[in-house]
Scaffold this motif. Structure first.
Motif, PDB file in Angstrom:
ATOM      1  N   VAL A 169     -41.160 -46.989  86.234  1.00  0.00           N
ATOM      2  CA  VAL A 169     -40.990 -46.841  87.697  1.00  0.00           C
ATOM      3  C   VAL A 169     -41.065 -45.326  88.020  1.00  0.00           C
ATOM      4  O   VAL A 169     -40.677 -44.463  87.385  1.00  0.00           O
ATOM      5  N   THR A 170     -41.630 -45.067  89.371  1.00  0.00           N
ATOM      6  CA  THR A 170     -41.592 -43.822  89.627  1.00  0.00           C
ATOM      7  C   THR A 170     -41.394 -43.782  91.236  1.00  0.00           C
ATOM      8  O   THR A 170     -41.587 -44.529  92.162  1.00  0.00           O
ATOM      9  N   ILE A 171     -40.244 -42.714  91.715  1.00  0.00           N
ATOM     10  CA  ILE A 171     -39.649 -42.599  92.957  1.00  0.00           C
ATOM     11  C   ILE A 171     -40.209 -41.075  93.323  1.00  0.00           C
ATOM     12  O   ILE A 171     -39.536 -40.213  92.832  1.00  0.00           O
ATOM     13  N   GLY A 172     -40.946 -40.909  94.077  1.00  0.00           N
ATOM     14  CA  GLY A 172     -41.511 -39.703  94.323  1.00  0.00           C
ATOM     15  C   GLY A 172     -41.704 -39.300  95.788  1.00  0.00           C
ATOM     16  O   GLY A 172     -41.576 -39.862  96.658  1.00  0.00           O
ATOM     17  N   GLN A 173     -42.286 -37.831  96.039  1.00  0.00           N
ATOM     18  CA  GLN A 173     -42.504 -37.337  97.278  1.00  0.00           C
ATOM     19  C   GLN A 173     -43.974 -37.694  97.667  1.00  0.00           C
ATOM     20  O   GLN A 173     -44.613 -37.920  96.871  1.00  0.00           O
ATOM     21  N   ALA A 174     -44.121 -37.793  99.122  1.00  0.00           N
ATOM     22  CA  ALA A 174     -45.511 -38.033  99.680  1.00  0.00           C
ATOM     23  C   ALA A 174     -45.572 -37.134 100.961  1.00  0.00           C
ATOM     24  O   ALA A 174     -44.648 -36.746 101.614  1.00  0.00           O
ATOM     25  N   GLY A 175     -46.687 -36.806 101.195  1.00  0.00           N
ATOM     26  CA  GLY A 175     -46.922 -36.171 102.498  1.00  0.00           C
ATOM     27  C   GLY A 175     -47.653 -34.814 102.172  1.00  0.00           C
ATOM     28  O   GLY A 175     -47.989 -34.566 100.946  1.00  0.00           O
ATOM     29  N   ARG A 176     -48.031 -34.314 103.243  1.00  0.00           N
ATOM     30  CA  ARG A 176     -48.889 -33.036 103.239  1.00  0.00           C
ATOM     31  C   ARG A 176     -48.197 -31.710 103.546  1.00  0.00           C
ATOM     32  O   ARG A 176     -47.162 -31.534 104.399  1.00  0.00           O
ATOM     33  N   GLY A 177     -48.426 -30.605 102.973  1.00  0.00           N
ATOM     34  CA  GLY A 177     -48.012 -29.238 103.204  1.00  0.00           C
ATOM     35  C   GLY A 177     -46.445 -29.419 103.171  1.00  0.00           C
ATOM     36  O   GLY A 177     -45.869 -29.960 101.983  1.00  0.00           O
ATOM     37  N   GLY A 178     -45.695 -28.834 104.378  1.00  0.00           N
ATOM     38  CA  GLY A 178     -44.344 -28.893 104.391  1.00  0.00           C
ATOM     39  C   GLY A 178     -43.736 -30.211 104.642  1.00  0.00           C
ATOM     40  O   GLY A 178     -42.568 -30.210 104.459  1.00  0.00           O
ATOM     41  N   GLU A 179     -44.535 -31.083 104.801  1.00  0.00           N
ATOM     42  CA  GLU A 179     -43.993 -32.493 105.198  1.00  0.00           C
ATOM     43  C   GLU A 179     -43.946 -33.440 104.099  1.00  0.00           C
ATOM     44  O   GLU A 179     -44.437 -34.473 104.152  1.00  0.00           O
ATOM     45  N   GLN A 180     -43.417 -32.920 102.971  1.00  0.00           N
ATOM     46  CA  GLN A 180     -43.001 -33.803 101.919  1.00  0.00           C
ATOM     47  C   GLN A 180     -41.754 -34.509 102.061  1.00  0.00           C
ATOM     48  O   GLN A 180     -40.831 -34.070 102.231  1.00  0.00           O
ATOM     49  N   HIS A 181     -41.674 -35.681 101.812  1.00  0.00           N
ATOM     50  CA  HIS A 181     -40.430 -36.522 102.015  1.00  0.00           C
ATOM     51  C   HIS A 181     -40.626 -37.545 100.778  1.00  0.00           C
ATOM     52  O   HIS A 181     -41.256 -37.879 100.146  1.00  0.00           O
ATOM     53  N   THR A 182     -39.095 -38.034 100.715  1.00  0.00           N
ATOM     54  CA  THR A 182     -38.720 -38.857  99.601  1.00  0.00           C
ATOM     55  C   THR A 182     -38.039 -40.193 100.014  1.00  0.00           C
ATOM     56  O   THR A 182     -37.206 -39.962 100.877  1.00  0.00           O
ATOM     57  N   PRO A 183     -38.235 -41.258  99.406  1.00  0.00           N
ATOM     58  CA  PRO A 183     -37.619 -42.428  99.902  1.00  0.00           C
ATOM     59  C   PRO A 183     -36.040 -42.203  99.765  1.00  0.00           C
ATOM     60  O   PRO A 183     -35.432 -41.523  98.782  1.00  0.00           O
ATOM     61  N   VAL A 184     -35.210 -43.062 100.603  1.00  0.00           N
ATOM     62  CA  VAL A 184     -33.809 -43.063 100.501  1.00  0.00           C
ATOM     63  C   VAL A 184     -33.741 -44.743 100.265  1.00  0.00           C
ATOM     64  O   VAL A 184     -34.218 -45.476 100.979  1.00  0.00           O
TER      65      VAL A 184
END
Length: 211
Positions: free
Chosen positions: A122-137
């Motif tokens: 399992v991987t729970i990771g960030q996604a997005g470009r530049g400073g708009e990196q977000h992680t699931p809640v």
């Protein structure tokens, strides 16, 4: 999620000691054997200790600050030995159960509720470009099957079950069961059949057990 965090490891361990309803009592020797022979428990012990130090280094001063370098080294050894990466900065509720050895990767910004199950791969990771990196809640009592991947700015509700090798890129509401690439909801049967343990032995109230 912050109440009683110093006791969270107890609930983690109980998930391994009493992993079904009305589990029989086990001896201290049996408990020690489970701890010594279960790689996921090694990871959880180091994570809980490290999280406590990160959270309390200003409040308690010297002790957490002195312990953190040692725990960081211990964490790296645990990662090599278990294949599980659970950063000290992740916010994880009580009663986490990692079912099998190997390849579990959580983002440093992971937020996860209580009594969740994580399987291998399992991987729970960030996604997005530049400073708009977000992680699931991720909510309470979420079951994440082997090989599942969860990325980006999204919310996983309570009592959700995510199928094997699913790739989740959108929000999932409470009780959803989602499978596939990308993950799609197939019904709302919840995770109840996947997350089972002796709630009475843990002293959970009905409201706690409900997630």
């Amino acid at each position: 999620m912050d109440k009683g965090r110093e006791q969270y490891l107890k609930y983690d361990l109980y998930r391994y000691f009493y992993d079904e309803e009305d589990s029989p009592d086990i001896s201290l020797i049996k408990k020690i054997k489970i701890i010594l022979l279960t790689q996921a428990i090694w990871t959880l012990i180091v994570y809980r200790a490290g999280f406590w130090c990160v959270r309390n280094r200003e409040r308690y001063g010297g002790l957490p600050k002195l312990a953190l370098p040692f725990l960081t080294i211990l964490q790296k050894f645990a990662e090599v030995a278990t294949g599980m990466e659970v950063p000290f900065t992740a916010r994880i509720g009580r009663g986490l159960y990692i079912g099998h050895f190997g390849q579990v990767i959580l983002s440093t910004r992971t937020v996860m509720g209580e009594f969740c199950n994580i399987s291998q791969g399992v991987t729970i990771g960030q996604a997005g470009r530049g400073g708009e990196q977000h992680t699931p809640v991720i909510g309470n009592r979420v079951y994440i099957a082997p090989g599942a991947k969860i990325f980006g700015k999204l919310n996983i509700g309570n009592n959700v079950a995510i199928g094997a090798n699913a790739v989740v890129t959108k929000d999932l509401p409470d009780n959803a069961v989602a499978v596939g690439i990308p993950a799609k909801i197939i019904h709302y049967g919840s995770s109840r059949d996947f997350i089972v343990f002796d709630e009475k032995r843990m002293g959970l109230r009905d409201s706690d057990a409900a997630g």
